[in-house]
Design a protein around this motif. Structure first.
Motif, PDB file in Angstrom:
ATOM      1  N   GLY A   3      85.761  60.330  87.589  1.00 51.36           N
ATOM      2  CA  GLY A   3      86.755  59.480  88.214  1.00 51.36           C
ATOM      3  C   GLY A   3      87.835  58.970  87.299  1.00 51.36           C
ATOM      4  O   GLY A   3      88.745  58.285  87.753  1.00 51.36           O
ATOM      5  N   ALA A   4      87.768  59.287  86.009  1.00 49.82           N
ATOM      6  CA  ALA A   4      88.777  58.787  85.070  1.00 49.82           C
ATOM      7  C   ALA A   4      90.087  59.518  85.289  1.00 49.82           C
ATOM      8  O   ALA A   4      90.119  60.723  85.534  1.00 49.82           O
ATOM      9  CB  ALA A   4      88.300  58.980  83.638  1.00 49.82           C
ATOM     10  N   GLN A   5      91.198  58.785  85.198  1.00 51.44           N
ATOM     11  CA  GLN A   5      92.520  59.364  85.361  1.00 51.44           C
ATOM     12  C   GLN A   5      92.890  60.166  84.123  1.00 51.44           C
ATOM     13  O   GLN A   5      92.871  59.654  83.005  1.00 51.44           O
ATOM     14  CB  GLN A   5      93.552  58.252  85.581  1.00 51.44           C
ATOM     15  N   MET A   6      93.225  61.453  84.327  1.00 50.50           N
ATOM     16  CA  MET A   6      93.645  62.279  83.215  1.00 50.50           C
ATOM     17  C   MET A   6      95.095  61.961  82.850  1.00 50.50           C
ATOM     18  O   MET A   6      95.941  61.752  83.726  1.00 50.50           O
ATOM     19  CB  MET A   6      93.526  63.766  83.565  1.00 50.50           C
ATOM     20  N   ASN A   8      98.904  62.541  81.636  1.00 48.90           N
ATOM     21  CA  ASN A   8      99.847  63.648  81.689  1.00 48.90           C
ATOM     22  C   ASN A   8     100.447  63.865  80.303  1.00 48.90           C
ATOM     23  O   ASN A   8     100.134  63.156  79.343  1.00 48.90           O
ATOM     24  CB  ASN A   8     100.924  63.430  82.760  1.00 48.90           C
ATOM     25  N   GLU A  11     102.306  60.953  78.559  1.00 49.26           N
ATOM     26  CA  GLU A  11     101.357  59.886  78.218  1.00 49.26           C
ATOM     27  C   GLU A  11     100.546  60.257  76.982  1.00 49.26           C
ATOM     28  O   GLU A  11     100.273  59.395  76.128  1.00 49.26           O
ATOM     29  CB  GLU A  11     100.439  59.610  79.412  1.00 49.26           C
ATOM     30  N   GLN A 112     104.915  65.996  83.826  1.00 54.68           N
ATOM     31  CA  GLN A 112     103.811  65.641  84.700  1.00 54.68           C
ATOM     32  C   GLN A 112     102.606  66.577  84.524  1.00 54.68           C
ATOM     33  O   GLN A 112     101.646  66.478  85.272  1.00 54.68           O
ATOM     34  CB  GLN A 112     104.286  65.665  86.165  1.00 54.68           C
ATOM     35  N   GLN A 114      99.276  67.792  83.569  1.00 55.24           N
ATOM     36  CA  GLN A 114      98.064  67.041  83.271  1.00 55.24           C
ATOM     37  C   GLN A 114      97.370  67.605  82.046  1.00 55.24           C
ATOM     38  O   GLN A 114      97.288  68.829  81.864  1.00 55.24           O
ATOM     39  CB  GLN A 114      97.105  67.071  84.467  1.00 55.24           C
ATOM     40  N   SER A 118      91.111  61.673  79.384  1.00 54.63           N
ATOM     41  CA  SER A 118      91.486  60.342  79.846  1.00 54.63           C
ATOM     42  C   SER A 118      91.883  59.513  78.629  1.00 54.63           C
ATOM     43  O   SER A 118      91.684  59.936  77.481  1.00 54.63           O
ATOM     44  CB  SER A 118      90.292  59.684  80.546  1.00 54.63           C
TER      45      SER A 118
END
Length: 218
Positions: A3-6, A8, A11, A112, A114, A118
């Protein structure tokens, strides 16, 4: 981590630029480029790190990292070198961060795109980088007095840094010969693959620590 946001691409670059700034201070402290009492202890990535207390030095490092960031976002930065020089400006050691980016393989800068990490995973990787750097005294020779350092950025192909030539730019054209380590032994330190960017860190040490540019002549 489920569930962790990867992160981009941009970032990841943001976090890496912050890390490079921390790493420069860390290397300067652990290699004794400046007196230990010039540094203060703070925490980053969950561990104690050293940071210079000298405003001019801090400004130079932060401005150099800020200047390379636009080119990193475009995937144009190939290598970042932190070069330790003798008092005669002969290269004694060269810490290198070699960057392989997917952004330079596409006309789209991939803002953007990915990655595969995370923020928590990336910070774990960067903490491991610093912990490896902290042990460098164990596998590198002692350095002489009067040393200094230089930050050198190697671009992909013949690209020129975006800020080159602008007023107040942190960058000036460099000569590879000025930062080449004589008869180097290479110590691989760590590699991390983030999907969009892969970073390999290694250090080159002169076969015999030279004290004069004359010692570089075969």
């Amino acid at each position: 981590m489920a569930g962790a946001q990867m992160l981009n691409y941009v970032e990841i670059v943001d976090v890496l630029c912050e890390f490079f700034e921390v790493a420069v201070h860390f290397i300067l402290y652990h290699r004794g480029v400046y007196p230990a009492d010039l540094f203060e202890t703070c925490r980053k990535y969950g561990i104690a790190v050293k940071r210079s207390r000298h405003p001019d030095l801090n400004s130079y490092i932060s401005e150099a990292v800020a200047a390379m960031k636009p080119d990193m976002e475009k995937g144009l930065v190939k290598k970042i070198h932190i070069v330790i020089l003798s008092d005669k400006y002969a290269a004694l050691e060269r810490f290198t961060f070699e960057i392989k980016s997917l952004a330079n393989r596409s006309p789209d800068p991939g803002h953007q795109r990915q990655g595969s990490v995370s923020i928590s995973q990336l910070q774990d990787h960067l903490r491991a980088f610093l912990m490896k750097l902290a042990t460098c005294e164990g596998y590198l020779s002692n350095l002489p007095q009067g040393i200094t350092f230089r930050i050198h950025v190697e671009m992909e192909e013949d690209f020129v840094p975006a800020s080159m030539g602008s007023e107040g730019s942190a960058w000036v054209p460099g000569d590879e010969d000025e930062i080449r380590v004589s008869n180097p032994s290479i110590v691989p330190l760590r590699t991390v693959d983030m999907g969009a960017i892969r970073v390999q860190m290694f250090v080159e040490e002169a076969g015999l620590h030279v004290t004069s540019s004359d010692d570089l002549i075969a």
